[in-house]
Design a protein around this motif. Structure first.
Motif, short mmCIF file in Angstrom:
data_model
loop_
_atom_site.label_atom_id
_atom_site.label_comp_id
_atom_site.label_asym_id
_atom_site.label_seq_id
_atom_site.Cartn_x
_atom_site.Cartn_y
_atom_site.Cartn_z
N ARG A 18 -4.60 -6.68 -5.08
CA ARG A 18 -5.08 -5.44 -4.46
C ARG A 18 -6.61 -5.36 -4.49
O ARG A 18 -7.24 -5.02 -3.50
N TRP A 57 1.39 -3.73 2.88
CA TRP A 57 0.72 -2.61 3.57
C TRP A 57 1.28 -2.31 4.95
O TRP A 57 1.05 -1.23 5.48
N LEU A 63 -3.31 -0.37 5.18
CA LEU A 63 -4.21 -1.01 4.23
C LEU A 63 -5.48 -0.18 4.04
O LEU A 63 -5.92 0.05 2.91
N ASP A 66 -4.92 2.77 1.86
CA ASP A 66 -4.84 2.40 0.45
C ASP A 66 -6.23 2.15 -0.13
O ASP A 66 -6.52 2.56 -1.25
#
Length: 185
Positions: A18, A57, A63, A66
């Motif tokens: 991540r 994602w 994405l 996030d």
């Protein structure tokens, strides 16, 4: 058999993936347009397989959301100083600092681009709830509290406008002046 090393992986591989992907997204956004952002480019930049990106994602917008949520959690914690005025001044100064310079403007661009039409972005729902909590704490202490809409119109919107239009970074004394308008003595 599980070793101590295997049991003590703070964050582990998932956190490392991540972090690498988030860094790659912000770096890519600094150098190219949103239309050029693809999972294969993020995969190449981050060293993470594209299948992992799709699985985790689902879309570039997912994405970006996030990335934004993680940054807000890390950089923009809401203060609890015991006074709404000082809470808002500290939080506004932190927001201005988060949006300052090229990294902040890249982050803002990512936030705007992550929004689906007609949506305010999931990251904003959490942030809105946090700000309302700050206002509710002030009311519980007996302080006069502005509405959430007033906080957005008088404090947040000008800070974002400075960053969005690439004006000078918002100086701390400017944040205090905005808070003074929001919470007159």
């Amino acid at each position: 058999m599980t070793t101590d090393r295997a049991r003590s992986r703070p964050g582990g591989r998932t956190a490392a993936v991540r972090e690498s992907v988030h860094a790659a997204v912000l770096e890519l956004l600094a150098g190219q347009s949103w239309a050029e952002m693809t999972f294969p480019l993020v995969a190449e930049k981050s060293g993470v397989h594209p299948a992992t990106l799709y699985r985790r994602w689902g879309s570039v917008s997912g994405l970006l959301e996030d990335v934004i949520s993680a940054r807000l959690e890390r950089l923009s914690a809401l203060p609890d100083t015991g006074s709404l005025r000082t809470d808002l001044a500290a939080w506004g100064a932190g927001l201005a600092a988060d949006l300052a310079g090229v990294p902040g403007r890249v982050f803002l661009r990512a936030a705007l681009l992550a929004q689906e039409p007609g949506s305010n972005g999931g990251y904003m729902t959490g942030r809105t709830n946090d700000i309302q909590t700050m206002l509710d704490r002030a009311t519980a202490r007996g302080e006069h509290s502005p509405s959430l809409q007033e906080v957005f119109e008088i404090l947040i919107a000008p800070i974002y406008a400075y960053a969005l239009f690439n004006w000078d970074d918002v100086a701390p004394n400017r944040v205090v002046a905005l808070v003074d308008r929001l919470c007159p003595s």
